[in-house]
Design a protein around this motif. Structure first.
Motif, short mmCIF file in Angstrom:
data_model
loop_
_atom_site.label_atom_id
_atom_site.label_comp_id
_atom_site.label_asym_id
_atom_site.label_seq_id
_atom_site.Cartn_x
_atom_site.Cartn_y
_atom_site.Cartn_z
N GLU A 87 38.84 32.77 32.85
CA GLU A 87 37.41 32.50 32.80
C GLU A 87 36.63 33.68 33.39
OE1 GLU A 87 34.75 28.48 33.54
OE2 GLU A 87 36.35 28.98 34.92
N MET A 91 34.57 36.61 31.21
CA MET A 91 33.14 36.78 31.48
C MET A 91 32.87 38.23 31.88
SD MET A 91 31.55 33.84 31.15
CE MET A 91 30.09 33.95 32.18
N ALA A 94 32.79 40.39 28.91
CA ALA A 94 31.64 40.14 28.04
C ALA A 94 30.34 40.53 28.73
CB ALA A 94 31.62 38.67 27.65
N MET A 95 30.44 40.91 29.98
CA MET A 95 29.24 41.13 30.79
C MET A 95 28.25 42.13 30.20
SD MET A 95 29.34 41.38 34.89
CE MET A 95 29.30 43.15 34.78
N GLY A 98 26.19 40.61 27.83
CA GLY A 98 26.00 39.18 28.03
C GLY A 98 24.52 38.83 28.11
N ASN A 99 24.19 37.61 27.75
CA ASN A 99 22.80 37.18 27.89
C ASN A 99 22.62 36.52 29.25
OD1 ASN A 99 23.88 34.62 27.76
ND2 ASN A 99 23.59 34.48 25.55
N ARG A 100 21.41 36.12 29.53
CA ARG A 100 21.11 35.55 30.84
C ARG A 100 21.98 34.35 31.16
NH1 ARG A 100 16.09 37.15 30.08
NH2 ARG A 100 14.99 38.21 31.78
N ARG A 101 22.08 33.47 30.19
CA ARG A 101 22.81 32.24 30.45
C ARG A 101 24.25 32.52 30.86
NH1 ARG A 101 24.99 28.46 28.02
NH2 ARG A 101 25.16 29.56 26.04
N GLN A 102 24.86 33.43 30.12
CA GLN A 102 26.24 33.79 30.44
C GLN A 102 26.37 34.40 31.82
OE1 GLN A 102 27.69 36.28 27.26
NE2 GLN A 102 28.94 34.61 26.43
N LEU A 103 25.41 35.27 32.13
CA LEU A 103 25.48 35.94 33.43
C LEU A 103 25.28 34.95 34.57
CD1 LEU A 103 23.60 39.19 32.49
CD2 LEU A 103 25.98 39.00 33.19
N ARG A 105 25.95 31.87 34.44
CA ARG A 105 27.20 31.08 34.48
C ARG A 105 28.27 31.84 35.26
NH1 ARG A 105 30.36 27.57 35.16
NH2 ARG A 105 32.17 27.09 33.86
N LEU A 106 28.36 33.12 35.01
CA LEU A 106 29.33 33.94 35.72
C LEU A 106 29.08 33.88 37.22
CD1 LEU A 106 31.61 35.93 35.97
CD2 LEU A 106 30.05 37.78 35.35
#
Lengths: 150, 150
Positions: A87, A91, A94-95, A98-103, A105-106
Motif C-alpha cells: 500500500e 502510493m 504513484a506520488m 498523484g491527485n490530492r485525494r491520493q496524497l 490518503r497516503l
DNA sequence: GCCGAGGTTTACGTTAACGTAAAGTGCTTG
DNA sequence: CAAGCACTTTACGTTAACGTAAACCTCGGC
C-alpha cells in the motif's frame, strides 16, 4: 524502477575483479544478500512489491529494486503484512502524479503506520522491563541453587 | 505473571454492586477488555498459554490469567509467534523448581528475545526516518498542487 | 555434445492463527 | 416454562506467506 535516464546498463560490464559500481543483481545474489530464498523474492514480485526488468526470461534487479526489497523485509520484521507494505510502496510510486485525494490518503496511511510504530516502541519498552524482571528472578534462583548439584 | 504466594483467591466474592476487588473474569469479559474474540482466548488455552479454572464447564479467569493474556497479546503485537511466547511463559512457570540447565536455557531465550527487541528498535528508527521522508515529499507535491483543482 | 549451475514457470502442499457454523448446556427472567 | 443469553465442544474452512517438487531453458566450460 530507476528513473534516472542514465547508464544504459552495459550488458555484463566485466571490467575488473570486483566492479566498484555494481548496478544490477541476479535473484540469487539478492537472496544470499538478504538471507531469503529466491521463492520469497519471486513471491514478492507476484504480490506487486517488485518489478525487475527482464533480460529474456531472466530477472535483472537494479539498485532501486534492492532498496525496495530491503524496506519490504524491514517492514516484515516489524510485523507489517505484505499488503500493508505494498500500500505504501504503490502510493509512493504513484506520488509524483498523484491527485490530492491520493496524497491525503497516503498521509493518512503514514500517520497510521507511525501510530503503530509508537505503540510498538511502548510495547518493546514494557517487554524489556518484563524480561528484566524474569531474568533477575531466574538469576536469583540460580544463585540460590549455588551448591546443589543439579 | 506474578508469583506472590498470597491471596488464595476466594471463589466468587460477591459482596457489592461493583466489587472493587474483582478477582475473576468470564471469557466474554476478557474478550471485550482486550478486543479479541472468545475463540482467540480458547485457542490460546489450547496452545498452552492459559489454563483457567473451571466452575463446572465454564472457564473462570483470575488476575494472573488476565496478565498472561495481556502479555501474550503484547508479544503478538511485536511479532512473536505463540510458540515463542509459550516457551518463555512455560519456562517462567517452571522456574521456581527449575534445574540449572533449564534456567540457563531460559536466560538464553531471554537474551535472544532481547536481541530481537533491539533489532526491532533499530528497524523502527529507520522506518520512522523513511516515513518522515515519504511524508515530506508527499507534502511537497501537495503544496506544488496549490491552486490546481484536483 | 553434454553437463552442471543458475535461472524459469506451474502448481500443489504446509503452517500459524484464528473464523465460522452446528449443536448442546445452564441460568435467570418475564 | 419458554425464551434468551452466555457459555461450551467439535470440526471443518480460510488466509498469508511462503516451501517444495517437477519439468523446462540456457549458457560457459571441458
Amino acid at each position: 524502477m530507476t528513473q534516472p535516464p542514465s547508464t544504459p546498463a552495459p550488458a555484463i560490464a566485466q571490467d575488473g575483479p570486483l566492479p566498484r559500481q555494481r548496478r544490477t543483481y541476479s535473484i540469487g545474489e539478492l537472496a544470499k544478500m538478504f538471507e531469503v530464498t529466491t521463492r520469497t523474492i519471486r513471491f514478492y514480485e507476484q504480490e506487486g512489491l517488485l518489478a525487475p526488468e527482464r533480460r529474456g526470461q531472466t530477472r535483472i534487479y537494479n539498485e532501486k529494486d534492492r532498496v525496495r526489497l530491503k524496506l519490504t523485509l524491514r517492514g516484515k520484521r516489524l510485523g507489517f503484512s505484505l499488503a500493508e507494505i505494498r500500500e505504501v510502496v504503490m502510493m509512493y510510486d504513484a506520488m509524483p502524479d498523484g491527485n490530492r485525494r491520493q496524497l491525503r490518503r497516503l498521509l493518512e496511511i503514514l500517520a497510521d503506520k507511525r501510530a503503530n510504530l509508537e505503540r510498538q516502541l511502548e510495547d518493546i519498552r514494557l517487554m524489556q522491563l518484563e524480561l528484566d524482571d524474569v531474568e533477575r528472578r531466574a538469576r536469583d534462583v540460580l544463585a540460590s541453587l549455588g551448591d546443589q548439584k543439579d
